[in-house]
Design a protein around this motif. Structure first.
Motif, mmCIF file in Angstrom:
data_model
loop_
_atom_site.group_PDB
_atom_site.id
_atom_site.type_symbol
_atom_site.label_atom_id
_atom_site.label_comp_id
_atom_site.label_asym_id
_atom_site.label_seq_id
_atom_site.Cartn_x
_atom_site.Cartn_y
_atom_site.Cartn_z
ATOM 1 N N ILE A 81 0.837 -1.204 0.000
ATOM 2 C CA ILE A 81 0.000 0.000 0.000
ATOM 3 C C ILE A 81 0.872 1.255 0.000
ATOM 4 O O ILE A 81 0.596 2.209 -0.732
ATOM 5 N N GLN A 85 1.237 4.308 -3.279
ATOM 6 C CA GLN A 85 1.063 5.763 -3.210
ATOM 7 C C GLN A 85 1.943 6.483 -4.216
ATOM 8 O O GLN A 85 1.684 7.617 -4.596
ATOM 9 N N ILE A 103 -8.900 -4.457 7.113
ATOM 10 C CA ILE A 103 -9.001 -3.581 5.945
ATOM 11 C C ILE A 103 -9.075 -2.120 6.389
ATOM 12 O O ILE A 103 -8.402 -1.253 5.815
ATOM 13 N N ALA A 104 -9.862 -1.841 7.407
ATOM 14 C CA ALA A 104 -10.004 -0.462 7.893
ATOM 15 C C ALA A 104 -8.652 0.111 8.312
ATOM 16 O O ALA A 104 -8.347 1.281 8.023
ATOM 17 N N GLN A 107 -6.621 0.767 5.090
ATOM 18 C CA GLN A 107 -7.161 1.861 4.277
ATOM 19 C C GLN A 107 -6.614 3.218 4.728
ATOM 20 O O GLN A 107 -6.483 4.133 3.916
ATOM 21 N N LYS A 108 -6.273 3.347 5.982
ATOM 22 C CA LYS A 108 -5.712 4.601 6.491
ATOM 23 C C LYS A 108 -4.390 4.943 5.815
ATOM 24 O O LYS A 108 -4.017 6.105 5.739
ATOM 25 N N ARG A 109 -3.691 3.929 5.323
ATOM 26 C CA ARG A 109 -2.395 4.140 4.669
ATOM 27 C C ARG A 109 -2.540 4.514 3.192
ATOM 28 O O ARG A 109 -1.590 4.955 2.569
ATOM 29 N N ASP A 110 -3.731 4.315 2.637
ATOM 30 C CA ASP A 110 -3.972 4.555 1.217
ATOM 31 C C ASP A 110 -4.377 6.010 0.978
ATOM 32 O O ASP A 110 -5.488 6.320 0.545
ATOM 33 N N GLY A 113 -5.549 6.958 -2.548
ATOM 34 C CA GLY A 113 -6.716 6.230 -3.066
ATOM 35 C C GLY A 113 -6.384 5.297 -4.216
ATOM 36 O O GLY A 113 -7.176 5.128 -5.137
ATOM 37 N N VAL A 115 -5.695 1.980 -3.849
ATOM 38 C CA VAL A 115 -5.902 0.573 -3.505
ATOM 39 C C VAL A 115 -7.391 0.249 -3.423
ATOM 40 O O VAL A 115 -8.170 0.979 -2.820
ATOM 41 N N VAL A 116 -7.754 -0.871 -4.045
ATOM 42 C CA VAL A 116 -9.113 -1.407 -3.957
ATOM 43 C C VAL A 116 -9.047 -2.598 -3.011
ATOM 44 O O VAL A 116 -8.245 -3.512 -3.218
ATOM 45 N N PHE A 117 -9.864 -2.583 -1.984
ATOM 46 C CA PHE A 117 -9.949 -3.691 -1.041
ATOM 47 C C PHE A 117 -11.248 -4.439 -1.307
ATOM 48 O O PHE A 117 -12.323 -3.859 -1.244
#
Length: 153
Positions: A81, A85, A103-104, A107-110, A113, A115-117
């Motif tokens: 991830i 970036q 996943i949550a 997602q904070k590291r993405d 935007g 990355v698709v989880f």
């Protein structure tokens, strides 16, 4: 169990089938003869039925980089991830698998935007994602144990 008990048990077996060279090397370090070990890496059957989803169709214009599996720290998904970036928007990183809480956190590291989880998907959908990819990745981190010796690409 200690190493002595493992050696005793392992010497009583006629042969071993393992999924990586790392596991073979570990068995050899326990005193198992190399000629009693078959390395048969695991993988996917490209002829097996797969299922494509709307998400795959939406991303068809992108160059897909896909990871499938658990989101354990040593699996290195966080590193993937972070690297995502820096990619331009022609790429989409897809992380297939994982529980909502894991996943949550990722997602904070993405921030960009990229990355698709997907979360947990069926086996057929996971195959669909893999077949849709231009690149499949295993971003494992060197951890002195599981990742180094027991993962089969």
């Amino acid at each position: 169990m200690n190493r002595l008990v493992y050696r005793r048990i392992m010497r009583s077996v006629n042969g071993y089938i393992v999924i990586s060279e790392g596991i073979r090397d570990r068995l050899v370090s326990f005193g198992i003869s190399d000629d009693r070990i078959l390395v048969a890496p695991d993988g996917i059957d490209m002829e097996e039925k797969c299922e494509y989803t709307d998400g795959m169709v939406t991303l068809k214009e992108k160059r897909l980089v896909v990871y499938t599996g658990q989101l354990l720290e040593w699996k290195g998904v966080g590193t993937l991830i972070d690297a995502a970036q820096r990619l331009n928007s022609s790429f989409a990183i897809v992380v297939v698998g994982g529980q909502p809480g894991e996943i949550a956190q990722l997602q904070k590291r993405d921030i960009a935007g990229r990355v698709v989880f997907t979360g947990f998907v069926s086996h057929a959908q996971a195959l669909g994602w893999m077949r849709s990819a231009q690149v499949l990745v295993i971003p494992n981190q060197k951890d002195g144990g599981i990742s180094e010796f027991f993962t089969s690409p």
